[in-house]
Design an enzyme around this catalytic site. Structure first.
Site: not given
Ligand code: CP
Ligand code: NVA
Length: 301
Positions: A101, A128, A131, A218, A258, A286
């Site tokens: 990340r 991402h 996700q 988001d 998310c 997830r």
């Protein structure tokens, strides 16, 4: 599949098979043991904060037989300027896979190239992908699939989530509308790279919500953008996902986020709580989606 660096790199078949595998792993959890990563160690190099991604990968790796090794980027020499390609060449000789990340997409691309081990993008400024697989799983579970569905992304349309959604729509063929103020719409370079796709961009949030099946949002202030918070909160305010927007959507529409959520900013507290079942189902997925990604990478080497 050798790496998961972005939805951009996946085919329709690869995305569909990850979602199917995630659904299977969810129903098998605690019933059928699957240990394709037995005895392995996977590095998790994180430059940014995380709750869901970190916990779901640590649990998922354990369940598949591997040991997660969490490395805060600031605690390893990377944080003092050791190049990513050197870090990759060291870790590639010791661990079996890497989950990263960070900010720059090029860092995960370079890690994959120099490390020669399966590498997963756990969020960059560009994409991402983990996700999105969990989101698609949730859409499959809640709505039966994405064919003929209209997904609307409200907020910062130029952030990692907006971009990953655009690639998902292009690969899978569903309609995606990005509802964002002009200053936060995907830039020209991105739209030309995306090319022909069932993706449209508007600054009219109400028109976008009409006939929607999925209302997605988001944070307005992605990690790394904190210095712009005041300006973003003001410009993005008309794109809040709330009850009146939901009224314009199709019957049976779902609300997705998310997470982490900033209440009464990108989504009202009341709508988040009213739709907590589907939003936290998305968060739970997830785990299953990332286990599917890990299994696919184990098969692909
Ligand atoms: N959605 C998501 O990636 O959450 P975290 O930042 O908590 O990992
Ligand atoms: N766009 C957000 C996603 C968080 C999961 C960010 O990058 O901070």
């Amino acid at each position: 599949m050798k790496h998961l660096l972005g939805i951009e790199d996946l085919t329709k078949e690869e995305i569909e098979s990850l979602v199917e595998e995630a659904i299977q792993l969810k129903s098998d959890r605690g019933v059928i043991e699957l240990k394709p990563l037995k005895g392995e160690t996977w590095a998790m190099i994180f430059t940014k904060s995380s709750t869901r991604t970190r916990v779901s990968f640590e649990v998922g790796l354990n369940e598949l037989g591997a040991r997660p090794m969490f490395l805060n980027a600031n605690d390893v020499q990377l944080g003092r300027g050791e190049p990513i390609r050197d870090t990759a060449r060291v870790l590639g000789r010791m661990v079996h896979g890497a989950i990263i990340r960070t900010y720059d997409q090029q860092d995960v691309v370079d890690f994959a190239g120099y490390g020669m081990i399966p590498t997963i993008n756990a969020l960059t400024d560009e994409e991402h992908p983990c996700q999105i697989i969990a989101d698609l799983q949730t859409i499959r579970e809640r709505l039966g699939g994405w064919d003929e569905k209209k997904v609307v992304f409200f907020g910062d349309g130029d952030c990692n989530m907006g971009r990953s959604w655009a690639w998902a729509a292009k690969r899978l063929g569903f309609e995606l509308v990005i509802a964002a103020p002009k200053a936060f719409q995907p830039d020209e370079e991105f739209m030309s790279r995306l090319g022909e796709a069932p993706v449209s961009v508007t600054d009219d949030a109400k028109a976008a919500a009409e006939g929607a099946d999925v209302l997605y949002t988001d944070t307005w202030v992605s990690m790394g953008k904190e210095a712009e918070a005041a300006e973003r909160l003001e410009i993005l305010a008309p794109f809040q996902v709330n009850e009146s927007l939901l009224e314009l959507a199709n019957d049976g529409a779902i609300v997705q986020h998310c997470l982490p959520a900033y209440r009464d900013k990108e989504i009202t507290e009341s709508l988040l709580e009213a739709r907590a079942d589907e939003i936290f189902q998305e968060a739970e997925n997830r785990l299953h989606a990332q286990k599917a990604i890990l299994v696919a990478l184990a098969r692909g080497r």
